[in-house]
Design an enzyme around this catalytic site. Structure first.
Site, PDB file in Angstrom:
ATOM      1  N   ARG A 163     -52.905 -54.564  70.677  1.00  0.00           N
ATOM      2  CA  ARG A 163     -52.988 -55.734  71.586  1.00  0.00           C
ATOM      3  C   ARG A 163     -52.107 -56.876  71.074  1.00  0.00           C
ATOM      4  O   ARG A 163     -52.505 -58.049  71.118  1.00  0.00           O
ATOM      5  CB  ARG A 163     -54.445 -56.227  71.751  1.00  0.00           C
ATOM      6  CG  ARG A 163     -55.398 -55.250  72.338  1.00  0.00           C
ATOM      7  CD  ARG A 163     -55.067 -54.871  73.777  1.00  0.00           C
ATOM      8  NE  ARG A 163     -55.853 -53.740  74.178  1.00  0.00           N
ATOM      9  CZ  ARG A 163     -55.482 -52.482  73.951  1.00  0.00           C
ATOM     10  NH1 ARG A 163     -54.319 -52.209  73.389  1.00  0.00           N
ATOM     11  NH2 ARG A 163     -56.247 -51.487  74.325  1.00  0.00           N
ATOM     12  N   SER A 245     -61.908 -56.409  78.874  1.00  0.00           N
ATOM     13  CA  SER A 245     -62.565 -56.596  77.578  1.00  0.00           C
ATOM     14  C   SER A 245     -62.390 -58.043  77.134  1.00  0.00           C
ATOM     15  O   SER A 245     -61.268 -58.544  77.110  1.00  0.00           O
ATOM     16  CB  SER A 245     -61.909 -55.704  76.524  1.00  0.00           C
ATOM     17  OG  SER A 245     -61.926 -54.374  76.966  1.00  0.00           O
ATOM     18  N   GLU A 347     -59.778 -61.427  73.483  1.00  0.00           N
ATOM     19  CA  GLU A 347     -58.538 -60.759  73.903  1.00  0.00           C
ATOM     20  C   GLU A 347     -57.743 -61.626  74.890  1.00  0.00           C
ATOM     21  O   GLU A 347     -56.528 -61.747  74.757  1.00  0.00           O
ATOM     22  CB  GLU A 347     -58.871 -59.395  74.536  1.00  0.00           C
ATOM     23  CG  GLU A 347     -57.622 -58.633  74.932  1.00  0.00           C
ATOM     24  CD  GLU A 347     -57.929 -57.315  75.619  1.00  0.00           C
ATOM     25  OE1 GLU A 347     -58.605 -56.458  75.008  1.00  0.00           O
ATOM     26  OE2 GLU A 347     -57.495 -57.144  76.770  1.00  0.00           O
TER      27      GLU A 347
HETATM   28  C1  FAD Z   1     -61.151 -55.353  85.280  1.00  0.00           C
HETATM   29  C2  FAD Z   1     -60.103 -55.501  84.180  1.00  0.00           C
HETATM   30  C3  FAD Z   1     -59.779 -54.421  83.377  1.00  0.00           C
HETATM   31  C4  FAD Z   1     -58.807 -54.536  82.360  1.00  0.00           C
HETATM   32  N1  FAD Z   1     -58.513 -53.455  81.586  1.00  0.00           N
HETATM   33  C5  FAD Z   1     -57.588 -53.546  80.607  1.00  0.00           C
HETATM   34  C6  FAD Z   1     -57.267 -52.416  79.791  1.00  0.00           C
HETATM   35  O1  FAD Z   1     -57.806 -51.329  79.957  1.00  0.00           O
HETATM   36  N2  FAD Z   1     -56.343 -52.560  78.806  1.00  0.00           N
HETATM   37  C7  FAD Z   1     -55.690 -53.757  78.599  1.00  0.00           C
HETATM   38  O2  FAD Z   1     -54.862 -53.809  77.674  1.00  0.00           O
HETATM   39  N3  FAD Z   1     -55.963 -54.839  79.366  1.00  0.00           N
HETATM   40  C8  FAD Z   1     -56.882 -54.766  80.358  1.00  0.00           C
HETATM   41  N4  FAD Z   1     -57.183 -55.861  81.122  1.00  0.00           N
HETATM   42  C9  FAD Z   1     -56.485 -57.131  80.878  1.00  0.00           C
HETATM   43  C10 FAD Z   1     -55.270 -57.394  81.801  1.00  0.00           C
HETATM   44  O3  FAD Z   1     -55.379 -56.678  83.001  1.00  0.00           O
HETATM   45  C11 FAD Z   1     -53.943 -56.981  81.147  1.00  0.00           C
HETATM   46  O4  FAD Z   1     -53.773 -57.688  79.933  1.00  0.00           O
HETATM   47  C12 FAD Z   1     -52.743 -57.280  82.075  1.00  0.00           C
HETATM   48  O5  FAD Z   1     -51.569 -56.793  81.504  1.00  0.00           O
HETATM   49  C13 FAD Z   1     -52.564 -58.756  82.363  1.00  0.00           C
HETATM   50  O6  FAD Z   1     -51.603 -58.861  83.398  1.00  0.00           O
HETATM   51  P1  FAD Z   1     -51.526 -60.146  84.316  1.00  0.00           P
HETATM   52  O7  FAD Z   1     -50.304 -60.039  85.146  1.00  0.00           O
HETATM   53  O8  FAD Z   1     -52.806 -60.315  85.042  1.00  0.00           O
HETATM   54  O9  FAD Z   1     -51.346 -61.284  83.206  1.00  0.00           O
HETATM   55  P2  FAD Z   1     -51.884 -62.775  83.237  1.00  0.00           P
HETATM   56  O10 FAD Z   1     -53.374 -62.769  83.092  1.00  0.00           O
HETATM   57  O11 FAD Z   1     -51.335 -63.519  84.390  1.00  0.00           O
HETATM   58  O12 FAD Z   1     -51.263 -63.302  81.879  1.00  0.00           O
HETATM   59  C14 FAD Z   1     -51.727 -62.784  80.652  1.00  0.00           C
HETATM   60  C15 FAD Z   1     -50.862 -63.297  79.506  1.00  0.00           C
HETATM   61  O13 FAD Z   1     -49.527 -62.844  79.644  1.00  0.00           O
HETATM   62  C16 FAD Z   1     -48.639 -63.926  79.830  1.00  0.00           C
HETATM   63  N5  FAD Z   1     -47.661 -63.507  80.839  1.00  0.00           N
HETATM   64  C17 FAD Z   1     -47.892 -62.994  82.070  1.00  0.00           C
HETATM   65  N6  FAD Z   1     -46.718 -62.673  82.666  1.00  0.00           N
HETATM   66  C18 FAD Z   1     -45.741 -63.021  81.787  1.00  0.00           C
HETATM   67  C19 FAD Z   1     -44.325 -62.967  81.813  1.00  0.00           C
HETATM   68  N7  FAD Z   1     -43.645 -62.505  82.870  1.00  0.00           N
HETATM   69  N8  FAD Z   1     -43.651 -63.420  80.715  1.00  0.00           N
HETATM   70  C20 FAD Z   1     -44.284 -63.913  79.632  1.00  0.00           C
HETATM   71  N9  FAD Z   1     -45.621 -64.002  79.562  1.00  0.00           N
HETATM   72  C21 FAD Z   1     -46.351 -63.551  80.622  1.00  0.00           C
HETATM   73  C22 FAD Z   1     -49.493 -65.096  80.278  1.00  0.00           C
HETATM   74  O14 FAD Z   1     -48.911 -66.332  79.938  1.00  0.00           O
HETATM   75  C23 FAD Z   1     -50.757 -64.817  79.472  1.00  0.00           C
HETATM   76  O15 FAD Z   1     -50.577 -65.192  78.136  1.00  0.00           O
HETATM   77  C24 FAD Z   1     -58.153 -55.779  82.146  1.00  0.00           C
HETATM   78  C25 FAD Z   1     -58.491 -56.876  82.973  1.00  0.00           C
HETATM   79  C26 FAD Z   1     -59.458 -56.747  83.976  1.00  0.00           C
HETATM   80  C27 FAD Z   1     -59.798 -57.925  84.847  1.00  0.00           C
END
Ligand code: FAD
Length: 355
Positions: A163, A245, A347
């Protein structure tokens, strides 16, 4: 003008107003928005799917830039080298996985059902069911806010860990130095999956750990397993109004792990004899079962609780504030510390909030 609420942009549906809100739909718009905000000396929050962020009820005073660029380009596809695909940062991750499985691009099928964008996946080296994006990412193209220039990182330069990546390490107070523009994946061609590394998934597929299965079957079983744990975003299921998580699995020395009951799950964590523990197990064994907090007399008045399907997710039951979510997290973290002397780390990115 009515301010944009972060609660409308995040899967936990909490968070106050954005000082300013910009949606960037192309790479040029992303660079433009970031440069303008930086030139004006504004604080910047980058958001995409909002599934790994928890923002305070006071909101974010600076500029929130939503990454919404979509699409991908196949650079090369042949049976020797596989497929090289360059994906725009805002492209929905699970749509990419679905396309990959349908077109026999192997290697990301076990990452089915993770919400959010492709550009966010390298930030925390997204992983699930024994698979991580670090196994298939060839390069990440970014906008470096410090040098005001495009910077491309190869896989080894990204310093991927559990992570973790250089992109996450270079994020200060929620603001990343490197804004991801595109992510390039190198995927083998074929209908078979990557080797199955996770026992629960191997059992569901009826194969041994280390063997392959049809990628289609892997995707189907992963989606089924994830849905049963509230880990596939579903607007009609309150157990999914979370950041997935909430805590990472703690990595501890063998000495610390040896003090835990024999039944505690343990996994090798790289060199130095380090051991990865299960945060979900620690939480459960410290007395915080599924649904902890649902009681109206509970720590957040029943507005926020652990998911009723998984002890690792903190969920908004309908009217929670960010403070409610954090109250549940604090209670759980203190309980695990009391019981096992192990400190859990969040996380998701916490904006304007502390645990
Ligand atoms: C129901 C559920 C299940 C999940 N399961 C998992 C799992 O199994 N494994 C896992 O690893 N994660 C999981 N996650 C967490 C999450 O989905 C992932 O971390 C996902 O990659 C986040 O993507 P996002 O576009 O929503 O990011 P955001 O929430 O919008 O951003 C997350 C972080 O990334 C940064 N960020 C986003 N886009 C960019 C970009 N283009 N450039 C630079 N920084 C950026 C943001 O500033 C922030 O720090 C889960 C979340 C939920 C709600």
């Amino acid at each position: 003008m009515t301010p944009t609420l972060l609660s409308s942009l995040t899967t936990s549906a909490v968070g106050g107003p954005a000082g300013k809100f910009v949606e960037a739909r192309t790479e040029a718009e992303i660079i433009d928005a970031v440069r303008s905000a930086d030139a004006a000396g504004e604080q910047v929050l980058i958001i995409s799917g909002g599934s790994n962020l928890l923002v305070s009820d006071d909101g974010f005073p600076g500029t929130v830039i939503r990454i919404a660029s979509e699409g991908f380009t196949v650079n090369a596809e042949d049976s020797c080298g596989g497929v090289s695909v360059v994906v725009q940062a805002g492209h929905n991750w699970d749509k990419l996985v679905e396309h990959a499985v349908r077109h026999a691009w192997s290697g990301i099928e076990a990452l089915s059902g993770i919400p959010g964008s492709t550009g966010a996946t390298p930030v925390q080296n997204v992983g699930a069911y024994g698979s991580e994006v670090s196994q298939t990412i060839a390069a990440v193209r970014t906008w470096d806010r410090e040098r005001n220039a495009v910077q491309t990182f190869t896989n080894s330069e990204l310093k991927f860990g559990y992570r973790d990546s250089i992109l996450k390490q270079a994020t200060v107070n929620g603001s990343p130095r490197y804004v991801v523009l595109t992510v390039e994946f190198q995927l083998p061609l074929g209908r078979m999956s990557a080797p199955i590394r996770y026992a629960e998934l191997a059992r569901a597929l009826n194969v041994e750990v280390g063997k392959r299965a049809y990628a289609n079957d892997v995707r189907r079983e992963v989606l089924r397993l994830r849905a049963s744990k509230g880990m596939v975003w579903d607007s009609s299921d309150r157990d999914t109004y979370s950041t997935g998580s909430f805590f990472t699995n703690p990595i501890v020395s063998a000495e610390v792990a040896d003090k835990l009951p024999e039944t505690a799950p343990r996994y090798p964590a790289g060199q130095d004899g380090l051991v990865k523990l299960s945060a979900a197990w620690l939480i459960d064994q410290a007395g915080f079962g599924k649904g902890f907090g649902l009681d109206q007399d509970g720590v957040a008045g029943g507005r926020a609780s652990l998911s009723t399907k998984h002890t690792l997710a903190i969920t908004n039951r309908g009217s929670a504030s960010a403070a409610d979510m954090v109250a549940v997290a604090r209670e759980v973290r203190a309980g695990v510390e009391r019981q096992f002397g192990i400190s859990l780390h969040p996380e998701p990115l916490l904006i304007g909030l502390g645990l």
